[in-house]
Design a protein around this motif. Structure first.
Motif, PDB file in Angstrom:
ATOM      1  N   LEU A   1       0.820  -1.203   0.000  1.00 55.36           N
ATOM      2  CA  LEU A   1       0.000   0.000   0.000  1.00 55.36           C
ATOM      3  C   LEU A   1       0.855   1.254   0.000  1.00 55.36           C
ATOM      4  O   LEU A   1       0.574   2.229  -0.681  1.00 55.36           O
ATOM      5  CB  LEU A   1      -0.919  -0.002   1.221  1.00 55.36           C
ATOM      6  CG  LEU A   1      -2.048  -1.031   1.232  1.00 55.36           C
ATOM      7  CD1 LEU A   1      -2.823  -0.942   2.535  1.00 55.36           C
ATOM      8  CD2 LEU A   1      -2.976  -0.813   0.048  1.00 55.36           C
TER       9      LEU A   1
ATOM     10  N   GLU B   1       3.977   0.066   5.465  1.00 56.55           N
ATOM     11  CA  GLU B   1       2.644  -0.388   5.854  1.00 56.55           C
ATOM     12  C   GLU B   1       2.618  -1.899   6.038  1.00 56.55           C
ATOM     13  O   GLU B   1       3.210  -2.653   5.267  1.00 56.55           O
ATOM     14  CB  GLU B   1       1.603   0.025   4.817  1.00 56.55           C
ATOM     15  CG  GLU B   1       1.369   1.516   4.723  1.00 56.55           C
ATOM     16  CD  GLU B   1       0.712   2.085   5.974  1.00 56.55           C
ATOM     17  OE1 GLU B   1       0.162   1.294   6.769  1.00 56.55           O
ATOM     18  OE2 GLU B   1       0.746   3.311   6.144  1.00 56.55           O
TER      19      GLU B   1
ATOM     20  N   GLY C   1      -0.023  -5.376   6.848  1.00 57.63           N
ATOM     21  CA  GLY C   1      -1.383  -5.841   6.656  1.00 57.63           C
ATOM     22  C   GLY C   1      -1.482  -7.302   7.026  1.00 57.63           C
ATOM     23  O   GLY C   1      -0.532  -7.903   7.534  1.00 57.63           O
TER      24      GLY C   1
ATOM     25  N   SER D   1      -6.293   5.932  14.250  1.00 59.50           N
ATOM     26  CA  SER D   1      -6.168   5.045  13.099  1.00 59.50           C
ATOM     27  C   SER D   1      -6.450   3.583  13.407  1.00 59.50           C
ATOM     28  O   SER D   1      -6.569   2.771  12.480  1.00 59.50           O
ATOM     29  CB  SER D   1      -4.756   5.167  12.500  1.00 59.50           C
ATOM     30  OG  SER D   1      -3.767   4.855  13.470  1.00 59.50           O
ATOM     31  N   ARG D   2      -6.574   3.210  14.703  1.00 58.74           N
ATOM     32  CA  ARG D   2      -6.679   1.785  15.013  1.00 58.74           C
ATOM     33  C   ARG D   2      -7.814   1.405  15.958  1.00 58.74           C
ATOM     34  O   ARG D   2      -8.098   0.213  16.119  1.00 58.74           O
ATOM     35  CB  ARG D   2      -5.354   1.298  15.624  1.00 58.74           C
ATOM     36  CG  ARG D   2      -4.133   1.651  14.805  1.00 58.74           C
ATOM     37  CD  ARG D   2      -2.871   1.069  15.404  1.00 58.74           C
ATOM     38  NE  ARG D   2      -2.618  -0.281  14.955  1.00 58.74           N
ATOM     39  CZ  ARG D   2      -1.973  -0.595  13.835  1.00 58.74           C
ATOM     40  NH1 ARG D   2      -1.535   0.364  13.031  1.00 58.74           N
ATOM     41  NH2 ARG D   2      -1.777  -1.850  13.500  1.00 58.74           N
TER      42      ARG D   2
ATOM     43  N   ASN E   1      -6.386  -3.777   6.678  1.00 56.13           N
ATOM     44  CA  ASN E   1      -6.472  -2.542   5.907  1.00 56.13           C
ATOM     45  C   ASN E   1      -7.840  -2.421   5.241  1.00 56.13           C
ATOM     46  O   ASN E   1      -8.597  -3.382   5.151  1.00 56.13           O
ATOM     47  CB  ASN E   1      -5.353  -2.501   4.859  1.00 56.13           C
ATOM     48  CG  ASN E   1      -3.994  -2.292   5.503  1.00 56.13           C
ATOM     49  OD1 ASN E   1      -3.821  -1.421   6.361  1.00 56.13           O
ATOM     50  ND2 ASN E   1      -3.024  -3.105   5.120  1.00 56.13           N
ATOM     51  N   HIS E   2      -8.130  -1.219   4.772  1.00 53.33           N
ATOM     52  CA  HIS E   2      -9.457  -0.874   4.247  1.00 53.33           C
ATOM     53  C   HIS E   2      -9.600  -1.199   2.774  1.00 53.33           C
ATOM     54  O   HIS E   2      -8.706  -0.928   1.974  1.00 53.33           O
ATOM     55  CB  HIS E   2      -9.688   0.623   4.457  1.00 53.33           C
ATOM     56  CG  HIS E   2     -10.883   1.164   3.735  1.00 53.33           C
ATOM     57  ND1 HIS E   2     -12.171   0.949   4.150  1.00 53.33           N
ATOM     58  CD2 HIS E   2     -10.978   1.924   2.599  1.00 53.33           C
ATOM     59  CE1 HIS E   2     -13.017   1.559   3.333  1.00 53.33           C
ATOM     60  NE2 HIS E   2     -12.315   2.149   2.387  1.00 53.33           N
ATOM     61  N   ARG E   3     -10.747  -1.758   2.440  1.00 55.67           N
ATOM     62  CA  ARG E   3     -11.137  -1.931   1.040  1.00 55.67           C
ATOM     63  C   ARG E   3     -12.648  -1.788   0.962  1.00 55.67           C
ATOM     64  O   ARG E   3     -13.380  -2.482   1.681  1.00 55.67           O
ATOM     65  CB  ARG E   3     -10.689  -3.312   0.540  1.00 55.67           C
ATOM     66  CG  ARG E   3     -11.171  -3.725  -0.840  1.00 55.67           C
ATOM     67  CD  ARG E   3     -10.565  -2.943  -1.996  1.00 55.67           C
ATOM     68  NE  ARG E   3      -9.138  -2.798  -2.024  1.00 55.67           N
ATOM     69  CZ  ARG E   3      -8.299  -3.582  -2.708  1.00 55.67           C
ATOM     70  NH1 ARG E   3      -8.749  -4.637  -3.363  1.00 55.67           N
ATOM     71  NH2 ARG E   3      -7.018  -3.300  -2.747  1.00 55.67           N
TER      72      ARG E   3
ATOM     73  N   GLN F   1      -3.720 -10.321   0.303  1.00 53.95           N
ATOM     74  CA  GLN F   1      -4.026  -9.482   1.455  1.00 53.95           C
ATOM     75  C   GLN F   1      -5.528  -9.529   1.711  1.00 53.95           C
ATOM     76  O   GLN F   1      -6.323  -9.458   0.773  1.00 53.95           O
ATOM     77  CB  GLN F   1      -3.586  -8.031   1.237  1.00 53.95           C
ATOM     78  CG  GLN F   1      -3.860  -7.165   2.469  1.00 53.95           C
ATOM     79  CD  GLN F   1      -3.380  -5.728   2.367  1.00 53.95           C
ATOM     80  OE1 GLN F   1      -3.478  -4.959   3.319  1.00 53.95           O
ATOM     81  NE2 GLN F   1      -2.853  -5.345   1.223  1.00 53.95           N
TER      82      GLN F   1
ATOM     83  N   TRP G   1      -9.017  -7.974   3.721  1.00 54.42           N
ATOM     84  CA  TRP G   1      -9.446  -6.594   3.936  1.00 54.42           C
ATOM     85  C   TRP G   1     -10.641  -6.516   4.876  1.00 54.42           C
ATOM     86  O   TRP G   1     -11.361  -7.488   5.087  1.00 54.42           O
ATOM     87  CB  TRP G   1      -9.858  -5.945   2.610  1.00 54.42           C
ATOM     88  CG  TRP G   1      -8.838  -6.059   1.531  1.00 54.42           C
ATOM     89  CD1 TRP G   1      -8.717  -7.055   0.606  1.00 54.42           C
ATOM     90  CD2 TRP G   1      -7.772  -5.140   1.257  1.00 54.42           C
ATOM     91  NE1 TRP G   1      -7.651  -6.817  -0.228  1.00 54.42           N
ATOM     92  CE2 TRP G   1      -7.045  -5.645   0.157  1.00 54.42           C
ATOM     93  CE3 TRP G   1      -7.367  -3.945   1.827  1.00 54.42           C
ATOM     94  CZ2 TRP G   1      -5.954  -5.004  -0.399  1.00 54.42           C
ATOM     95  CZ3 TRP G   1      -6.270  -3.287   1.283  1.00 54.42           C
ATOM     96  CH2 TRP G   1      -5.575  -3.820   0.193  1.00 54.42           C
TER      97      TRP G   1
ATOM     98  N   TYR H   1     -13.668   0.149   6.603  1.00 59.43           N
ATOM     99  CA  TYR H   1     -13.717   1.137   7.682  1.00 59.43           C
ATOM    100  C   TYR H   1     -15.021   1.939   7.637  1.00 59.43           C
ATOM    101  O   TYR H   1     -15.206   2.874   8.411  1.00 59.43           O
ATOM    102  CB  TYR H   1     -12.543   2.114   7.574  1.00 59.43           C
ATOM    103  CG  TYR H   1     -11.173   1.500   7.734  1.00 59.43           C
ATOM    104  CD1 TYR H   1     -10.990   0.171   8.115  1.00 59.43           C
ATOM    105  CD2 TYR H   1     -10.030   2.258   7.492  1.00 59.43           C
ATOM    106  CE1 TYR H   1      -9.728  -0.369   8.245  1.00 59.43           C
ATOM    107  CE2 TYR H   1      -8.760   1.722   7.634  1.00 59.43           C
ATOM    108  CZ  TYR H   1      -8.610   0.414   7.993  1.00 59.43           C
ATOM    109  OH  TYR H   1      -7.350  -0.131   8.127  1.00 59.43           O
TER     110      TYR H   1
ATOM    111  N   TYR I   1      -5.978   8.068   8.638  1.00 55.63           N
ATOM    112  CA  TYR I   1      -5.158   6.870   8.454  1.00 55.63           C
ATOM    113  C   TYR I   1      -3.854   7.122   7.708  1.00 55.63           C
ATOM    114  O   TYR I   1      -2.910   6.343   7.844  1.00 55.63           O
ATOM    115  CB  TYR I   1      -5.945   5.814   7.685  1.00 55.63           C
ATOM    116  CG  TYR I   1      -7.272   5.498   8.314  1.00 55.63           C
ATOM    117  CD1 TYR I   1      -7.351   4.735   9.464  1.00 55.63           C
ATOM    118  CD2 TYR I   1      -8.455   5.972   7.763  1.00 55.63           C
ATOM    119  CE1 TYR I   1      -8.568   4.452  10.056  1.00 55.63           C
ATOM    120  CE2 TYR I   1      -9.681   5.698   8.339  1.00 55.63           C
ATOM    121  CZ  TYR I   1      -9.735   4.937   9.494  1.00 55.63           C
ATOM    122  OH  TYR I   1     -10.939   4.670  10.070  1.00 55.63           O
TER     123      TYR I   1
END
Length: 555
Positions: free
Chosen positions: A171, A175, A177, A321-322, A343-345, A371, A373, A376, A388
């Protein structure tokens, strides 16, 4: 449904008084002082520069409550992406943001108020030398997963359902994941964290008792992170996990509210600029308050060498962020180790909280090495970057905001009546002079509120003035409808004029490469917002042309 922590915290917006100043703070101040800045409203921008930019733009699963990561500090509208309009009384939508629009560096200036925190600065350097622990190599991830897996296993957690591992992902530099270790199908458990492993306010109360009982869950959680990292260090139950967290010192790009003054300049014109400024300002306000009360009254438990502004900013960024909460007020806010590496998708599932922990499920088939996902929630890129530290170039939830008086012009005739109708549309407690309207990629998402406003603003001497704004909800005569879309076009031109460069210029600069990561992120945000503005303008032009062709049939 649970939300992410960041959306929870910017619960107040300061417009700065009658002169329209928006109090703001630029990140990057040294740990011994905090500086507030005042940013003139866009109306104060240089008129020549604004008109030049305008001219340029014209030429070119299962039961349980859902958890979503909330953007901290953003209230719809100005962007002031707050949660449900807490930042601005004239804002009603959730998950929008906080924005102090396109403010040029020449027009921004330091406020006179500077808070000196001498007691904290005196021991800050020695504390970092004495207490800083080793962190993981985020670029390679060497040894991270074996240590993490050994840690969670040692806590007694059932790891039989965990089919992923923590590893570096592509990403952005640094980063991490979660990667599938086995093939996964929709509905399979990706990862989970039991209640006993969560970092939360009850854990802070267990450390400090009633001293933190009245603090917000966000602030209590930030203090707990500082305690576990710098005080308990290797003795902490979460020491292995804490070592895996980003330091935001160059290891990752980090939330934009931690960017330096120069880096924030790259966000000028975007909704992300005001969001980042407002979020940092909120953190600084929190710290100043804590320093004058809790820290000053209990230095034996909140030592000045550890509870510094620098460490508080780090902890606040981790929470932003978490952390997850069960609602937009931050109820049951917590950090779920392992789960928070997802992580975001867009299109993935949100987290689910059960009585015994937080669980993430697969939303599609994954092959080994993919990865995995989580979603968020629907966030604009300004929210994603300020909270983020990333931008989704294919973000279907992208949004920009138009403001009455700056983009949407309120003119005679019937100016007072128009204000009254706008106030009725925006709702009780709103100030229509500062009304803010959200634009997204899907017209159906914004037309229901914005079109009645545009029709109201477009009223002329040829029209009868409605007694209630409800009369402006249905489609009006072609002439008035066309005038409403023309007003939208003009508003979009004004909004586009706030960027320091055109869409074409930003695209060209990004394609040339050679940029620092944060520069590239800022350009991607500006490009994404300008593309949305161009998309909505094309729609408005097409609608106006179609309506003008009908004028002769019915006025």
């Amino acid at each position: 449904m649970p939300y992410h922590a960041a959306e929870i915290w910017c619960a107040a917006r300061d417009r700065g008084g009658e002169n329209g100043l928006c109090r703001s703070v630029i990140a990057g101040t040294p740990p011994d002082c905090g500086t507030w800045r005042s940013a003139p409203a866009p109306a104060a921008l240089d008129a020549t520069r604004r008109s030049e930019r305008q001219a340029s733009s014209r030429s070119r699963l299962r039961s349980g409550s859902l958890c979503s990561r909330i953007p901290a500090g953003i209230a719809a509208g100005c962007l002031f992406f707050s949660l449900v309009g807490h930042l601005a009384p004239n804002f009603l939508t959730r998950g929008s943001g906080c924005r102090a629009v396109g403010i040029s560096s020449a027009s921004r200036f330091h406020a006179e108020r500077v808070v000196h925190l001498a007691a904290h600065s005196a021991a800050a350097d020695s504390s970092r030398l004495a207490k800083e622990e080793l962190s993981v190599d985020r670029a390679s991830g060497a040894g991270l997963w074996p240590a993490m897996f050994e840690w969670v296993t040692g806590t007694g957690m059932d790891t039989s359902d965990i089919a992923v591992e923590v590893a570096p992902v592509d990403l952005a530099p640094g980063e991490l994941g979660l990667i599938a270790k086995v093939p996964l199908e929709p509905g399979d458990v990706l990862v989970w964290a039991p209640t006993s492993l969560l970092l939360s306010k009850p854990q802070a109360v267990a450390v400090w008792g009633d001293l933190v009982g009245e603090l917000s869950e966000r602030i209590a959680l930030a203090l707990l992170l500082i305690h576990e990292r710098f005080v308990r260090a290797e003795e902490s139950t979460w020491s292995t996990y804490v070592r895996s967290l980003p330091r935001f010192d160059g290891d990752v790009s980090g939330p934009s509210f931690l960017w330096s003054d120069e880096e924030l300049e790259e966000l000028q014109g975007s909704d992300g600029y005001g969001a980042a400024v407002q979020m940092y300002n909120t953190i600084l306000d929190d710290f100043v308050s804590l320093n004058a009360t809790l820290f000053a009254g209990h230095p034996d438990q909140f030592g000045p060498s550890v509870f510094t502004l620098e460490n508080f900013c780090w902890a606040s960024a981790v929470v932003a962020s978490r952390a997850y909460g069960d609602d937009n007020e931050g109820t049951f806010l917590c950090i779920a180790p392992l789960v928070d590496f997802l992580n975001h998708r867009a299109g993935a599932l949100q987290l689910t909280r059960f009585g015994n922990g937080i669980v993430a499920y697969a939303h599609k088939h994954y092959e080994v090495g993919d990865q995995v996902w989580v979603s968020y929630g629907g966030k604009s890129n300004a929210e994603l970057l300020s909270q983020y530290g990333f931008v989704d170039v294919d973000n279907a939830e992208e949004a920009v905001y138009l403001r009455v008086g700056e983009h949407l012009v309120l003119d005679e005739p019937f100016a007072e009546k128009k204000l009254q109708l706008l106030g009725e549309l925006l709702g009780e407690g709103s100030d229509p002079r500062f009304g803010i309207f959200k634009l997204t990629r899907r017209p159906r998402d914004w037309e229901a509120q914005l079109l009645p406003a545009l029709r109201t603003l477009a009223l002329s001497l040829e029209d009868s003035v409605p007694s209630t704004v409800r009369e402006m909800v249905p489609t009006q005569r072609p002439r008035l409808e066309a005038a409403a879309y023309a007003l939208l076009e003009a508003a979009l031109d004004r909004r586009a004029a706030e960027y320091p460069a055109s869409l074409e210029e930003d695209r060209r600069k990004l394609s040339q490469g050679g940029l620092e990561e944060r520069q590239a992120l800022a350009l991607r945000l500006r490009i994404s917002e300008q593309e949305l503005i161009a998309l909505v303008k094309t729609y408005a032009v097409d609608r106006r042309y179609a309506l003008e062709s009908l004028k002769g049939d019915s006025n």
